[in-house]
Structure formats: structure tokens, C-alpha cells
Write an enzyme that holds these catalytic residues in place. Structure first.
Site, PDB file in Angstrom:
ATOM      1  N   THR A 277      -5.336   2.924  -5.559  1.00 29.04           N
ATOM      2  CA  THR A 277      -4.885   3.139  -6.818  1.00 29.04           C
ATOM      3  C   THR A 277      -3.766   2.357  -7.309  1.00 29.04           C
ATOM      4  OG1 THR A 277      -4.882   5.842  -5.522  1.00 29.04           O
ATOM      5  CG2 THR A 277      -3.431   5.397  -7.240  1.00 29.04           C
TER       6      THR A 277
ATOM      7  N   GLY B 280      -2.477   9.179  -4.788  1.00 30.43           N
ATOM      8  CA  GLY B 280      -3.779   9.846  -5.213  1.00 30.43           C
ATOM      9  C   GLY B 280      -3.107  10.461  -6.720  1.00 30.43           C
TER      10      GLY B 280
ATOM     11  N   CYS C 197     -10.798   3.661  -1.244  1.00 27.23           N
ATOM     12  CA  CYS C 197      -9.288   3.597  -1.096  1.00 27.23           C
ATOM     13  C   CYS C 197      -9.718   3.455   0.366  1.00 27.23           C
ATOM     14  CB  CYS C 197      -9.150   5.113  -0.346  1.00 27.23           C
ATOM     15  SG  CYS C 197      -7.265   5.415   0.161  1.00 27.23           S
TER      16      CYS C 197
ATOM     17  N   ASP D  60       0.705  -1.320   0.480  1.00 27.59           N
ATOM     18  CA  ASP D  60       0.296   0.336  -0.184  1.00 27.59           C
ATOM     19  C   ASP D  60       1.516   1.100   0.309  1.00 27.59           C
ATOM     20  OD1 ASP D  60      -2.382   1.572   0.501  1.00 27.59           O
ATOM     21  OD2 ASP D  60      -1.656   2.024   1.844  1.00 27.59           O
TER      22      ASP D  60
ATOM     23  N   CYS E 168      -4.163  -1.695  -2.297  1.00 31.48           N
ATOM     24  CA  CYS E 168      -4.366   0.005  -2.247  1.00 31.48           C
ATOM     25  C   CYS E 168      -5.452  -0.293  -3.856  1.00 31.48           C
ATOM     26  CB  CYS E 168      -2.974   0.378  -2.360  1.00 31.48           C
ATOM     27  SG  CYS E 168      -2.644   2.133  -3.660  1.00 31.48           S
TER      28      CYS E 168
END
Length: 271
Positions: free
Chosen positions: A75, A43, A183, A10, A73
Site C-alpha cells: 500500500t 488499506g 500485501c 510496514d 508494504c
């Protein structure tokens, strides 16, 4: 059977929400966790940066002889999951598909909200994943970039956190019946999010949902761990060991965790 650890990655402490659920549902498994706190949040980063940083973490975990990698994670999942899966010969799982699938099952009004980082929202992966499964569902997406900083600074119970959550989520209030916490940092703000959205809105923890898929993959590849008496879960962070420890021990409810600082940039040489 395979007693090698499961690797989790992460951008910081958010993936601990996945680690907690994994340890609860799969108590025989050992984990190795890497949080790239020094370069968080991911982000606002470019796609190229996110891919490079994710490979740093992947290669670090591979050096620990993990049997599976969990992209804890959203993203990283949105930007790199398919790329990494193509390159590795061990199972790799993300958190977007499990979260989207659960939201589709839970919604009664066909109105689902997604809150995530800017990069995840830009990728539109949740929207596309939901649309592939059901064209009848309306998806309202909202970037909440301040949430990660609140969690990483361990300010989840502060007055600032209450105000930021309330103001950030205002565009979604009254418009959805199901909200994906897109998230893995966001479940650490769950009580504030629920208070703002109202008790009638179902919150979907994408990371927790992913653990069910992890269990399925362990069974499919026959790499479940044997039951054992001792466990050595290892946690690594690229910055802020003390802050990471404070959040991790509180969230996981485990004292004296093995937490070390890690330099991971050098693990990106081959990619």
C-alpha cells in the site's frame, strides 16, 4: 562497504515476511524495522493519510541512520514510492515491480491474479506495471481487506482464517495460474491461500522477490555490509509490543529480538 542498517517499513507485521527473506539472502546486513501497528490497516485509508503515515515511518528510519529504505508494504509502495524517492538521497525500493516482474515470468496462461488491500487495488499499480511489460496478460484484481486483520491479531491458524480465505478467494478459483500476494501480510496465510487456490497455482511473494532487487542495489551503490560476528537487528512497533514479538520471533525463528514501542508521529514535521 557500509555497515549502516537497512530500514524496513510496514503498516504492521506484514513486512516481517520481507525481513525474513532479507536476513536469509543477505546475512551480513543489519535491519531496523518499523511497523505502524497502531494505525493499521492502511488499506481503507485515504491517499493523503497513507502518504503522511509513510513519511512518519521514513523520517523515523532516517533518524536511525539507515543506508537504504525498503517499503515492505504494498500500500505504501503504491501510494508513496515515487514521492519518497524524489526527496531522499539514499536508495528507496518498493515491492510492486519485483512481484509483477516475477509473475510475468511465471505465468503460462497469461492470466495473473492480484490480491491486495483496498488502497492497493484502487491504485491499480500492479495492473499498470504488468501492462507496461506485457499487453497480452489478463490481470484479475481482488481486494482482501480481512486478511490483514487476521494476521495482525495472530489468528492465521484459526478456523475463522480458513473460512475467510476460502470465501474471499472464491472469485479467482479456476481463473488464473499465477497469484501475486500483493500485501506483505499475505504470505503469513500462504498455506491457506495455496489450499484454496489449488496446488497448480503459483503464488508470488512480492516481498521476497524484492530482496533480489535489494541485493542488486547494494552492489550497485557499493554499500554492502562487511561480514561481522555480532548483529543488532532492531524492531519497532507503534502498538502491541507483546503481540508483535510473538509473531516476529515465530516467523523469523529468532529468539530474544530487540523490540521496542515507538512514537513516530513527531517524525513527520518536515513533510
Amino acid at each position: 562497504m557500509d555497515n549502516r542498517p537497512i530500514g524496513l517499513l510496514d503498516s504492521g507485521v506484514g513486512g516481517l515476511t520481507v525481513a525474513r527473506e532479507l536476513l536469509r539472502q543477505l546475512p551480513n546486513e543489519e535491519i531496523v524495522y518499523i511497523g505502524d501497528t497502531r494505525r493499521a490497516p492502511y488499506g481503507p485509508r485515504s491517499r493523503e493519510q497513507i502518504i503522511a503515515f509513510t513519511w512518519d515511518m521514513v523520517n523515523f528510519l532516517l533518524s536511525k541512520n539507515v543506508k537504504m529504505i525498503v517499503m515492505a508494504c504494498n500500500t505504501a509502495t503504491a501510494m508513496t514510492l515515487e514521492i519518497v524517492k524524489e526527496e531522499l538521497d539514499i536508495p528507496v525500493i518498493g515491492v510492486i515491480l519485483p512481484g509483477a516482474s516475477s509473475a510475468i515470468q511465471k505465468t503460462k496462461t497469461n492470466k495473473i491474479g492480484v490480491i491486495a488491500t483496498q488502497a492497493s487495488i484502487r491504485s491499480d499499480e500492479y495492473h499498470k506495471t504488468i501492462a507496461r511489460k506485457s499487453s497480452a496478460i489478463e490481470v484479475l484484481s481482488l481486494a482482501c481487506p480481512k486478511f490483514v486483520s487476521i494476521v495482525e491479531s495472530n489468528e492465521m491458524e484459526s478456523e475463522i482464517a480458513k473460512r475467510v480465505v476460502s470465501e474471499s478467494l472464491a472469485p479467482l478459483v479456476g481463473k488464473i495460474d499465477t497469484l501475486i500476494l500483493g500485501c506483505t501480510h499475505y504470505p503469513l496465510l500462504r498455506s491457506l491461500i495455496q489450499e484454496t487456490m489449488g496446488k497448480e497455482v503459483r503464488l508470488i511473494d512480492s516481498g521476497a522477490e524484492a530482496v533480489r532487487d535489494i541485493s542488486v542495489l547494494l552492489n550497485y551503490f557499493e554499500i554492502n555490509a562487511h561480514e561481522r560476528k555480532e548483529y543488532q537487528h532492531c524492531f519497532y512497533t507503534t502498538a502491541g509490543v507483546n503481540s508483535f514479538r510473538e509473531i516476529a520471533e515465530k516467523w523469523l525463528n529468532i529468539g530474544h529480538l530487540h523490540i521496542e514501542h515507538a512514537e513516530i508521529e513527531n517524525f513527520n514535521k518536515e513533510k
